[in-house]
Write a protein that holds these residues in place. Sequence first.
Motif: not given
Length: 352
Positions: A153-180
């Motif tokens: 579960l992450i808080r996105a700074s930006n979410v885009t969508e076009a024809a079912g394709t999503y682009g999600i941008t997020a700032i991640v501080y936790d290394r465990t989440i980043l690794a996953e």
Amino acid sequence: MFVSSLISSMPEERAAAREAIQAVGALPVMFEHELGAQDITAEAAYLDGVRQSGIYVGVFGPRYGVRTPTGRSATHDELKEAERLGLRLCLFTVGYGTPSMDGDQRDLVDGLRNLYTTSAFSDASGLKEKLHRRLSDLAAEELLPWVRIGRVLIRASNVTEAAGTYGITAIVYDRTILAELKRMGEERSQVPYANHLEAGDAQIEQVATSVTNSAFTEVTIKLQLRKPQQSGLGRMAINGIKPDEIIVASLSDGLFGTSHLPRGTLGMVRPANPLEELSSAGVPDRALRSIGRLLFGEFLMRGEHATTIERFDLGPVQEGVRRLVATWTPPRRHSNAPDLSPVTLDGSVRLG
């Protein structure tokens, strides 16, 4: 946003609160402005104003105020109504602990300090600054969308969508989440996905990272969303019981501990608690409502019980429980069928 305080003795503070609320683009609801000139009693007018609002702003000075027929002051009545409705609370105090504070007011503020986080201020400009900061934080909490990507579960700074394709941008501080996230990108995993509008299964196409600060990593995720095939099972009646009645009873039993599931559905439907994960995850209060809304919406949309979630209000803790009020719109069985009426769930939930 309902502004609650003594009117006669705090005009500067009320003006400051009004300015802070308007500065974040919200509507202040105040007795002397929005609620005046009605053909109902003053008591009914201000309580109706609380009911129309989503946030309660309480400003408590040294005076308790004149008692209403309830035996409490008008400000105290407004607070009790806000608590009953589960509104978000912004509580500010001035003059606490001074000899000039009324005994009843001291008792009221002591009770608030035991239950909630209150903020002290010294003058109207200080109140304006603190309230503006608090409302800005609340706005950011609501506007930055949480998303589920697999187990993350992450808080996105930006979410885009076009024809079912999503682009999600997020700032991640936790290394465990980043690794996953990196693992899912390398394996091009197929995982559950949900945002505040829809839910389904996603094919991870790419996970890219950018590091400009050692404290965090900017992650960009590209995925293809596949919504669940509409089986119609979520809209089936059981033994003549309507599907909306069944899902409300299931959620009520799972979330509130009731026993509302009809006897004819036992064995086919079980109590459901979409917020169960929140009880053990240690989610901070500032994120609890947003994540709760995400999980609640994911459950309803994946189960074909809802197309949109109109309301998800999770109130402050009162004697160990929070009031939850949620409203959603069920899907239509057929494209030419009329729109269905919204469904509402209302009760007290214990988290943790």
